[in-house]
Design an enzyme around this catalytic site. Sequence first.
Site, PDB file in Angstrom:
ATOM      1  N   ARG A   1       0.856  -1.252   0.233  1.00  0.00           N
ATOM      2  CA  ARG A   1      -0.129   0.057  -0.087  1.00  0.00           C
ATOM      3  C   ARG A   1       0.784   1.255  -0.002  1.00  0.00           C
ATOM      4  NH1 ARG A   1      -5.192   1.534  -1.106  1.00  0.00           N
ATOM      5  NH2 ARG A   1      -6.242   2.855   0.605  1.00  0.00           N
TER       6      ARG A   1
ATOM      7  N   THR B   1      -9.860   0.415  -9.500  1.00  0.00           N
ATOM      8  CA  THR B   1      -9.096  -0.662  -8.786  1.00  0.00           C
ATOM      9  C   THR B   1      -9.124  -1.872  -9.799  1.00  0.00           C
ATOM     10  OG1 THR B   1      -9.304   0.184  -6.538  1.00  0.00           O
ATOM     11  CG2 THR B   1      -8.721  -1.689  -6.712  1.00  0.00           C
TER      12      THR B   1
ATOM     13  N   SER C   1      -7.750   0.985   3.235  1.00  0.00           N
ATOM     14  CA  SER C   1      -8.281   0.336   2.104  1.00  0.00           C
ATOM     15  C   SER C   1      -9.412  -0.544   2.262  1.00  0.00           C
ATOM     16  CB  SER C   1      -7.165  -0.432   1.384  1.00  0.00           C
ATOM     17  OG  SER C   1      -7.563  -1.123   0.243  1.00  0.00           O
TER      18      SER C   1
HETATM   19  N1  GLY Z   1      -8.553   2.767  -3.142  1.00  0.00           N
HETATM   20  C1  GLY Z   1      -9.582   2.075  -2.872  1.00  0.00           C
HETATM   21  C2  GLY Z   1      -9.232   1.259  -1.636  1.00  0.00           C
HETATM   22  O1  GLY Z   1      -8.041   0.833  -1.581  1.00  0.00           O
HETATM   23  O2  GLY Z   1     -10.092   0.941  -0.910  1.00  0.00           O
END
Ligand code: GLY
Length: 573
Positions: free
Chosen positions: A98, A373, A444
Amino acid sequence: MSLFSAKVLLNLFLFCAVLAHSQTPKSVFDSQGMVASRSAIASEVGAKILASGGNAIDAAVSVGFALAVTYPSAGNLGGGGFMVIRLADGQLIANDHREKAPEKATRDMYLDAKGEIVDGLSTKSHLASGVPGTVAGLIDVLKAYGSMELAEVIQPAIDLAKDGFILDEDLAGQFKRRLESFLNYPASLKVFSVDGEPYEPGDRFSQPDLAGTLERIKLAGKSGFYAGETADLIVAEMKNGGGIISARDLEDYESKWRRPIMGEYRGYKVISMPPPSSGGVLLTQMLNMLEPYELRKLGAGSSEVIHLMIEAERRAYADRAEHLGDSDFYNVPIEMLTSKDYARERFADFDPNKASVSADIFAGVAAREGLETTHVSVIDAMGNAVAYTTTLNLSYGSKIVVNGAGFLLNNEMDDFSAKENSPNAFGLLGRKANAIEPGKRMLSSMTPTIVLKNEKPLLVTGSPGGSTIITTVLQIVSNVIDHEMNLAEAVSAARFHHQWQPDRVIHEKTAFSDTTKVELAKMGHKNLNEVPAFYGGGIGDGNSVLSTDIGFQGMADPRNDGAAVGPSTLNAD
Ligand code: GLY
């Protein structure tokens, strides 16, 4: 033959009949392995790696790099992701790459002097980006568990970037629709347009600057991105645009190995991503709340099952706002939230006949732009399985391409809670647990998940969709386990979503029958909203793989233009 395999065969027959009329097969079988992703080209790259003797980890890493070229709205070098891995020897692993907040980030960096959120600062500016993690994660995973060299698995991405590939309607259409948001950034315009004019389907799309960055990674590994020329280009981009990512931030970035969340649901093991994702915790929590109820008997799509799921979602997302954040910075009560006892207590006020009311904290918000995503599921014949979800956050991230390096920067900082109880782009609320701190990873919803049956991989799944990711995965898992659907059915089934606040259910057009709608309304579910157009008309993109008696079934979500490809399917071409 077991009832389950007979059902699988019947469904296969029915599904093949449907496919006879369809252009792109979405469900395929292969006994040698399977790769399912949003990009047909990237899935083929992964299947070729499997066909040449690579394992699922090699394939997933190769697909990860390829997606940065062939699916730039979410595939990335400038973003981050999570990978959940089940190795053939039974080891369960999670890699967290991340993005993290730069050292110069501060809690109130998106607020004005009056303490109000400055619109767009956390999504459409150089300040929107966290320190990218994808390159570190992919290389660490490959080194630890892959069987091939970086040079081999990254080469397909380099070739695709250098030689280009022919744009289909899907991708050319995306670039066209986004053209306006690239106008402020010459480097972005250079990549995603032809001198300011939109690309057309059939045009060749090559990305020489991105090829150069990929070459530097091939030659120097992580240093090809986090140091030297690429790092210099990122820092220069930050300086020019008023961003704060420094050379030190890049140098210091590390992917982290995490212990996956390991839930159990009706005798199946559900392995998913721990914080800084909320995905695994919430998925486990919701499954625990549902477990005492006989969903199969109540019936898929029945108002009883939908009511149960909405109420589980409402409670889990309320807990998300309070408790979830980066566990390296905040004491997330993971054990409590994922325990069966807690689920029982939390669900004790569930009324089978009546909807609860989420506290009325703020009016519903609509996300401001498309969410993006992307998820990849891979399995190999040796028993390795990889669930990989990766993102720039919103579609095409901050829309800012690093000048000279050819890749987009994320706008993941918006996943932090910029201000207590103020919604982010997905309408999600957060508090102290997810407040901005230097070096912290933003919360996230990504939920890469592997379900084990008798300790062997049964289902590999995940999805994009911001806050809807977790409920999409919940529905796919429940469709397979509770309703014994085959993968084509489980992934295709219409979806719905509730996230506590705003207090509304969004649903795909066919998710609820008219009778179900009336029954839900009678229970008090008044806000049943058809999914807003910006979701692309659907919820999620659950490219998944299921292990069956007749081979691995790969399924690209029919809502989008992905593909599932197996190594033998490839050889048959
Ligand atoms: N950016 C979307 C998530 O990581 O939940």
